[in-house]
Motif scaffolding. Structure first.
Motif, PDB file in Angstrom:
ATOM      1  N   LEU A   1      40.484 -82.267 -37.402  1.00 33.65           N
ATOM      2  CA  LEU A   1      40.019 -81.147 -36.696  1.00 33.65           C
ATOM      3  C   LEU A   1      38.789 -80.592 -37.048  1.00 33.65           C
ATOM      4  O   LEU A   1      37.993 -80.042 -36.401  1.00 33.65           O
ATOM      5  CB  LEU A   1      41.298 -79.909 -36.729  1.00 33.65           C
ATOM      6  CG  LEU A   1      42.536 -80.081 -36.143  1.00 33.65           C
ATOM      7  CD1 LEU A   1      43.599 -78.848 -36.313  1.00 33.65           C
ATOM      8  CD2 LEU A   1      42.144 -79.855 -34.424  1.00 33.65           C
ATOM      9  N   ALA A   2      38.771 -80.799 -38.589  1.00 32.24           N
ATOM     10  CA  ALA A   2      37.472 -80.429 -39.154  1.00 32.24           C
ATOM     11  C   ALA A   2      36.190 -81.300 -38.738  1.00 32.24           C
ATOM     12  O   ALA A   2      35.360 -80.748 -38.436  1.00 32.24           O
ATOM     13  CB  ALA A   2      37.666 -80.681 -40.724  1.00 32.24           C
ATOM     14  N   ARG A   3      36.516 -82.524 -38.508  1.00 28.66           N
ATOM     15  CA  ARG A   3      35.498 -83.395 -38.001  1.00 28.66           C
ATOM     16  C   ARG A   3      35.051 -83.137 -36.577  1.00 28.66           C
ATOM     17  O   ARG A   3      33.995 -83.133 -36.193  1.00 28.66           O
ATOM     18  CB  ARG A   3      36.021 -84.784 -37.877  1.00 28.66           C
ATOM     19  CG  ARG A   3      36.418 -85.604 -39.242  1.00 28.66           C
ATOM     20  CD  ARG A   3      36.505 -87.120 -39.190  1.00 28.66           C
ATOM     21  NE  ARG A   3      36.880 -87.516 -40.422  1.00 28.66           N
ATOM     22  CZ  ARG A   3      38.005 -87.738 -40.815  1.00 28.66           C
ATOM     23  NH1 ARG A   3      39.054 -87.535 -39.768  1.00 28.66           N
ATOM     24  NH2 ARG A   3      38.395 -88.378 -41.827  1.00 28.66           N
ATOM     25  N   ALA A   4      35.934 -82.586 -35.784  1.00 25.73           N
ATOM     26  CA  ALA A   4      35.875 -82.245 -34.343  1.00 25.73           C
ATOM     27  C   ALA A   4      35.058 -81.039 -34.356  1.00 25.73           C
ATOM     28  O   ALA A   4      34.065 -80.940 -33.439  1.00 25.73           O
ATOM     29  CB  ALA A   4      37.093 -82.007 -33.648  1.00 25.73           C
ATOM     30  N   ALA A   5      35.483 -80.008 -35.399  1.00 25.19           N
ATOM     31  CA  ALA A   5      34.645 -78.908 -35.287  1.00 25.19           C
ATOM     32  C   ALA A   5      33.210 -78.820 -35.654  1.00 25.19           C
ATOM     33  O   ALA A   5      32.322 -78.428 -35.202  1.00 25.19           O
ATOM     34  CB  ALA A   5      35.168 -77.844 -36.046  1.00 25.19           C
ATOM     35  N   ALA A   6      33.040 -80.140 -36.495  1.00 26.85           N
ATOM     36  CA  ALA A   6      31.588 -80.234 -37.318  1.00 26.85           C
ATOM     37  C   ALA A   6      30.860 -80.750 -36.121  1.00 26.85           C
ATOM     38  O   ALA A   6      29.711 -80.494 -35.877  1.00 26.85           O
ATOM     39  CB  ALA A   6      31.766 -81.148 -38.544  1.00 26.85           C
ATOM     40  N   ARG A   7      31.312 -81.731 -35.472  1.00 27.22           N
ATOM     41  CA  ARG A   7      30.496 -82.503 -34.154  1.00 27.22           C
ATOM     42  C   ARG A   7      30.299 -81.124 -33.138  1.00 27.22           C
ATOM     43  O   ARG A   7      29.037 -81.330 -32.771  1.00 27.22           O
ATOM     44  CB  ARG A   7      31.289 -83.366 -33.395  1.00 27.22           C
ATOM     45  CG  ARG A   7      31.818 -84.811 -34.450  1.00 27.22           C
ATOM     46  CD  ARG A   7      32.007 -85.862 -33.472  1.00 27.22           C
ATOM     47  NE  ARG A   7      33.466 -85.639 -32.879  1.00 27.22           N
ATOM     48  CZ  ARG A   7      34.315 -85.943 -33.453  1.00 27.22           C
ATOM     49  NH1 ARG A   7      34.528 -86.510 -34.579  1.00 27.22           N
ATOM     50  NH2 ARG A   7      35.820 -85.587 -32.970  1.00 27.22           N
ATOM     51  N   GLY A   8      31.128 -80.407 -33.049  1.00 30.80           N
ATOM     52  CA  GLY A   8      30.928 -79.314 -32.080  1.00 30.80           C
ATOM     53  C   GLY A   8      29.579 -78.434 -32.404  1.00 30.80           C
ATOM     54  O   GLY A   8      28.610 -77.870 -31.756  1.00 30.80           O
ATOM     55  N   ARG A   9      29.738 -78.100 -33.695  1.00 30.82           N
ATOM     56  CA  ARG A   9      28.498 -77.433 -34.398  1.00 30.82           C
ATOM     57  C   ARG A   9      27.313 -77.956 -34.376  1.00 30.82           C
ATOM     58  O   ARG A   9      26.084 -77.315 -34.031  1.00 30.82           O
ATOM     59  CB  ARG A   9      28.920 -77.064 -35.871  1.00 30.82           C
ATOM     60  CG  ARG A   9      30.013 -75.888 -36.051  1.00 30.82           C
ATOM     61  CD  ARG A   9      30.153 -75.531 -37.441  1.00 30.82           C
ATOM     62  NE  ARG A   9      30.383 -76.471 -38.513  1.00 30.82           N
ATOM     63  CZ  ARG A   9      31.823 -76.754 -38.727  1.00 30.82           C
ATOM     64  NH1 ARG A   9      32.663 -76.096 -38.191  1.00 30.82           N
ATOM     65  NH2 ARG A   9      32.011 -77.963 -39.573  1.00 30.82           N
ATOM     66  N   TRP A  10      27.184 -79.411 -34.829  1.00 26.75           N
ATOM     67  CA  TRP A  10      25.957 -79.886 -34.475  1.00 26.75           C
ATOM     68  C   TRP A  10      25.419 -80.270 -33.036  1.00 26.75           C
ATOM     69  O   TRP A  10      24.280 -80.203 -32.989  1.00 26.75           O
ATOM     70  CB  TRP A  10      26.032 -81.447 -35.271  1.00 26.75           C
ATOM     71  CG  TRP A  10      26.013 -81.452 -36.570  1.00 26.75           C
ATOM     72  CD1 TRP A  10      26.914 -81.452 -37.578  1.00 26.75           C
ATOM     73  CD2 TRP A  10      24.813 -80.998 -37.626  1.00 26.75           C
ATOM     74  NE1 TRP A  10      26.607 -81.335 -38.864  1.00 26.75           N
ATOM     75  CE2 TRP A  10      25.250 -80.755 -38.878  1.00 26.75           C
ATOM     76  CE3 TRP A  10      23.647 -80.434 -37.206  1.00 26.75           C
ATOM     77  CZ2 TRP A  10      24.493 -80.429 -39.818  1.00 26.75           C
ATOM     78  CZ3 TRP A  10      22.587 -80.058 -38.211  1.00 26.75           C
ATOM     79  CH2 TRP A  10      23.293 -80.092 -39.509  1.00 26.75           C
ATOM     80  N   GLU A  11      26.339 -80.343 -31.995  1.00 23.11           N
ATOM     81  CA  GLU A  11      25.866 -80.211 -30.934  1.00 23.11           C
ATOM     82  C   GLU A  11      25.274 -79.087 -30.327  1.00 23.11           C
ATOM     83  O   GLU A  11      24.136 -78.997 -29.502  1.00 23.11           O
ATOM     84  CB  GLU A  11      27.140 -80.744 -29.849  1.00 23.11           C
ATOM     85  CG  GLU A  11      27.916 -82.181 -30.083  1.00 23.11           C
ATOM     86  CD  GLU A  11      28.858 -82.476 -29.387  1.00 23.11           C
ATOM     87  OE1 GLU A  11      29.449 -81.402 -28.809  1.00 23.11           O
ATOM     88  OE2 GLU A  11      29.374 -83.577 -29.314  1.00 23.11           O
ATOM     89  N   ALA A  12      25.862 -77.886 -30.758  1.00 28.28           N
ATOM     90  CA  ALA A  12      25.457 -76.655 -30.430  1.00 28.28           C
ATOM     91  C   ALA A  12      23.926 -76.534 -31.071  1.00 28.28           C
ATOM     92  O   ALA A  12      22.948 -75.941 -30.612  1.00 28.28           O
ATOM     93  CB  ALA A  12      26.223 -75.598 -30.907  1.00 28.28           C
ATOM     94  N   VAL A  13      23.848 -76.955 -32.486  1.00 30.03           N
ATOM     95  CA  VAL A  13      22.477 -76.890 -33.065  1.00 30.03           C
ATOM     96  C   VAL A  13      21.297 -77.905 -32.282  1.00 30.03           C
ATOM     97  O   VAL A  13      20.228 -77.431 -32.035  1.00 30.03           O
ATOM     98  CB  VAL A  13      22.445 -77.421 -34.422  1.00 30.03           C
ATOM     99  CG1 VAL A  13      21.150 -77.550 -35.228  1.00 30.03           C
ATOM    100  CG2 VAL A  13      23.435 -76.409 -35.282  1.00 30.03           C
ATOM    101  N   TYR A  14      21.981 -78.886 -31.918  1.00 29.59           N
ATOM    102  CA  TYR A  14      21.055 -79.854 -31.284  1.00 29.59           C
ATOM    103  C   TYR A  14      20.458 -79.275 -29.884  1.00 29.59           C
ATOM    104  O   TYR A  14      19.423 -79.241 -29.399  1.00 29.59           O
ATOM    105  CB  TYR A  14      21.735 -81.162 -30.873  1.00 29.59           C
ATOM    106  CG  TYR A  14      21.104 -82.094 -29.812  1.00 29.59           C
ATOM    107  CD1 TYR A  14      20.094 -82.939 -30.247  1.00 29.59           C
ATOM    108  CD2 TYR A  14      21.487 -82.062 -28.460  1.00 29.59           C
ATOM    109  CE1 TYR A  14      19.376 -83.361 -29.066  1.00 29.59           C
ATOM    110  CE2 TYR A  14      20.788 -82.735 -27.417  1.00 29.59           C
ATOM    111  CZ  TYR A  14      19.698 -83.609 -27.861  1.00 29.59           C
ATOM    112  OH  TYR A  14      19.185 -84.278 -26.839  1.00 29.59           O
TER     113      TYR A  14
END
Length: 274
Positions: free
Chosen positions: A2-15
């Motif tokens: 869950l933490a990895r998925a949340a991290a990927r989501g945050r970086w996609e939003a930053v991108y």
């Protein structure tokens, strides 16, 4: 996971945010200043056709995967004793170590274990809150959350920070860290404010040196040894960045030429590099 998925989501939003700003005509320097991202990250995201995957690893299968159902059921029942859970899994064929179970459990509870030998199980409402709490972020992401201002955090990050601040010592460290960042940022983004910046720094330094947290006290003591330079940086309009950068570059050239040429060639290379 869950933490990895949340991290990927945050970086996609930053991108997406960087790409949007760049498409609107904002310069890379302005994006760097307003988002707080590193310049290399801003440049990479601005010109990437899709979200860069460098450094992002997909989760690998775990030995615990076949037993996650049992673990979630026992966690909902209030069992947070990693050793006990490990022994139960051994009885149904788990061949891993207790450390794997302990690591899995540590990411899914907000406090210390409630079902130890000398304590009774936690109330039902506490068990529900613990079992539904999201895992904490990585240490790097968590430090980024803790040093940002509360109003700059999204709801997910704010919930993670709230869990950390339940510990009094952690709350003290976070407060000192945020105050130090405010002092530095106020100097970086506004004209020198004179005595007020120095006063705030002196107050912070005295409090940090006596806060009772050794790592913070050591950090404050090291800053205090160079306190005059810090106070000068907070009040004077000049910077030694250019000079230090040139010195570092010349030292690199000198070390690259060590034992390979005489002084005449070294001098010529210095002059050409300058």
């Amino acid at each position: 996971m869950l933490a990895r998925a949340a991290a990927r989501g945050r970086w996609e939003a930053v991108y997406d945010d960087v790409r949007r700003r760049h498409a609107e005509g904002q310069s890379l320097r302005r994006i760097n200043r307003e988002t707080g991202l590193a310049r290399a990250t801003v440049r990479k995201y601005a010109f990437a056709a899709s979200v860069p995957r460098n450094g992002v690893r997909e989760p690998k299968p775990s030995m615990l995967d076949p037993y996650l159902g049992h673990l979630h059921v026992r966690l909902d029942e209030g069992c947070e004793n990693a050793t006990q859970l490990w022994r139960e899994l051994q009885g149904v064929g788990f061949a891993g170590t207790a450390k794997q179970v302990r690591r899995w459990l540590s990411e899914r509870r907000a406090g210390s274990a409630k079902t130890t030998i000398r304590s009774s199980p936690a109330p039902a409402d506490i068990r529900i809150a613990i079992s539904t709490a999201s895992p904490l972020a990585s240490s790097k992401q968590l430090s980024w959350y803790l040093l940002r201002e509360p109003e700059d955090l999204d709801p997910e990050a704010d919930a993670v920070v709230a869990r950390v601040l339940q510990d009094p010592e952690a709350a003290k460290v976070v407060d000192l860290g945020r105050r130090f960042c405010r002092i530095v940022r106020s100097r970086c983004h506004t004209p020198p404010s004179g005595r007020s910046d120095v006063t705030a720094f002196d107050e912070w330094l005295c409090e940090a040196q006596a806060c009772g947290v050794r790592i913070v006290e050591n950090f404050a003591a090291s800053i205090g040894q160079d306190g005059d330079a810090v106070r000068a940086a907070l009040t004077l309009p000049w910077s030694r960045g250019q000079a230090e950068g040139q010195i570092t570059r010349l030292k690199l050239l000198k070390r690259a030429m060590y034992g390979r040429a005489n002084l005449d060639l070294l001098r010529r290379r210095f002059l050409l590099a300058a």
